[in-house]
Design a protein around this motif. Sequence first.
Motif, PDB file in Angstrom:
ATOM      1  N   ARG A   1       0.988  -1.128  -0.128  1.00 31.58           N
ATOM      2  CA  ARG A   1      -0.154  -0.031   0.161  1.00 31.58           C
ATOM      3  C   ARG A   1       0.770   1.249  -0.246  1.00 31.58           C
ATOM      4  O   ARG A   1       0.990   2.103   0.882  1.00 31.58           O
ATOM      5  CB  ARG A   1      -0.880  -0.065   1.093  1.00 31.58           C
TER       6      ARG A   1
ATOM      7  N   ARG B   1       0.591   3.761  -1.969  1.00 26.31           N
ATOM      8  CA  ARG B   1      -0.101   4.947  -1.995  1.00 26.31           C
ATOM      9  C   ARG B   1      -0.436   5.630  -0.767  1.00 26.31           C
ATOM     10  O   ARG B   1      -0.730   6.941  -0.569  1.00 26.31           O
ATOM     11  CB  ARG B   1      -1.285   4.626  -2.893  1.00 26.31           C
ATOM     12  N   ASN B   2      -0.959   4.764   0.225  1.00 21.09           N
ATOM     13  CA  ASN B   2      -1.036   5.326   1.469  1.00 21.09           C
ATOM     14  C   ASN B   2      -0.075   6.060   2.303  1.00 21.09           C
ATOM     15  O   ASN B   2      -0.474   7.204   2.708  1.00 21.09           O
ATOM     16  CB  ASN B   2      -1.679   4.160   2.515  1.00 21.09           C
TER      17      ASN B   2
ATOM     18  N   TYR C   1       1.937   7.694   0.344  1.00 20.86           N
ATOM     19  CA  TYR C   1       2.088   8.825  -0.255  1.00 20.86           C
ATOM     20  C   TYR C   1       1.002   9.878  -0.157  1.00 20.86           C
ATOM     21  O   TYR C   1       1.246  11.125   0.363  1.00 20.86           O
ATOM     22  CB  TYR C   1       1.947   8.679  -1.805  1.00 20.86           C
ATOM     23  N   HIS C   2      -0.331   9.631   0.153  1.00 26.98           N
ATOM     24  CA  HIS C   2      -1.469  10.471   0.370  1.00 26.98           C
ATOM     25  C   HIS C   2      -1.526  10.496   2.049  1.00 26.98           C
ATOM     26  O   HIS C   2      -1.867  11.878   2.365  1.00 26.98           O
ATOM     27  CB  HIS C   2      -2.683   9.786  -0.203  1.00 26.98           C
TER      28      HIS C   2
ATOM     29  N   THR D   1       0.166   6.921   8.023  1.00 27.66           N
ATOM     30  CA  THR D   1       0.797   5.635   7.797  1.00 27.66           C
ATOM     31  C   THR D   1       2.116   5.344   8.798  1.00 27.66           C
ATOM     32  O   THR D   1       2.423   3.999   9.320  1.00 27.66           O
ATOM     33  CB  THR D   1       1.517   5.472   6.441  1.00 27.66           C
TER      34      THR D   1
END
Length: 355
Positions: free
Chosen positions: A192, A194-195, A197-198, A203
């Motif tokens: 994951r 993308r988590n 990154y966003h 995280t």
Amino acid sequence: MRVSIAIYALFRALEFGWNVCEKDGMIWGIKNGKNRERPWWFGSWMLQPLAFGQLLHAAVFDPDCFPSSFGDFIFKNSSTYLPPRPENYPTTLKWPSATDVLANIAEMARLNWPPNISPILFPNKEVLPPTLAGVSPLSSQAHPLITSLSCATLHPTDPSCLRTYLTFWLNSFPTMTRFFLIFTSAMTIIPRFRNLYHFPFATIQRIISQALRLSTFATGSLSTAWASLCFFQQYLPRHVLATQRVFLGGFFAGMWAWVERRHGRGVFLYSARASVDSLWKVGVKRRWWKAMKGGDVWVFVLALMVTGVVYERDAKAIREGQWRKGVSWLRGEGWKDWALEEDGEDDDEEKDKDE
């Protein structure tokens, strides 16, 4: 490998069966037409005391039935209770390994935990039974204030069991934290990314908190398992629960699962499967039951049968979509999640009725 696959399939089948029984109110009952809520304290963490108790007992009394993966992890992170070979120790003399220490602890239990007689105070007296000569390099250098032979074996240089317990935490917790920080980072970021990154802060916070919980669970379990031998020596007569106290020590060590009760389900089920595998081997070895030729195949078939029955009763009891597709494929119905498709058809019918 075949046995591991069969046990894994059986555990998943039992899990699916539990889900459907819980959904139908067979577990907690029904009140006012609704299913009772599951108790807040109930969960898979409750498997750990029994699993750890059995595994510790097997490690001491039946090491050939103990999973090597657990042994490697435990011995590598237990240097406080398993003193390494001193650098100046003669190479011609044998130093007891971790397995030798456990084998001698098992013999101590069979001998009802003999006391420690210090060779420093009594140089001309026989201080060790002949069957415990393997721990002589450890017990011979033990502090004279140590009265228990097991304590003289596990922490010979420190007469305080409590101080040894605290030292274990100081030595092992940072190492455990580094290990689990790397492990949880890999398990979280790789699938994951993308988590990260966003939501970078959320995280990272989740990774750190999970690593700390796992480190506390692992360090607490290991320290309690070792320290329980000292504890029972101090507060129980030597003849009371001489061999059963090893299981009790593992049971209390498993209570540390409470720390990770919300997110440690995978770890708990893994150790439970390892315990079942170990228990089966112990039972065959001690002739509690007989090994059946092709027994792993029958267990696998039983797991498939239970899974099929659950799928027929309520496909949603198999909560993972990929598993539902796999069961559908095994039944010859194609690689489809029929539970979702049926939900879609029901929604369409309701819309038609409303129109």
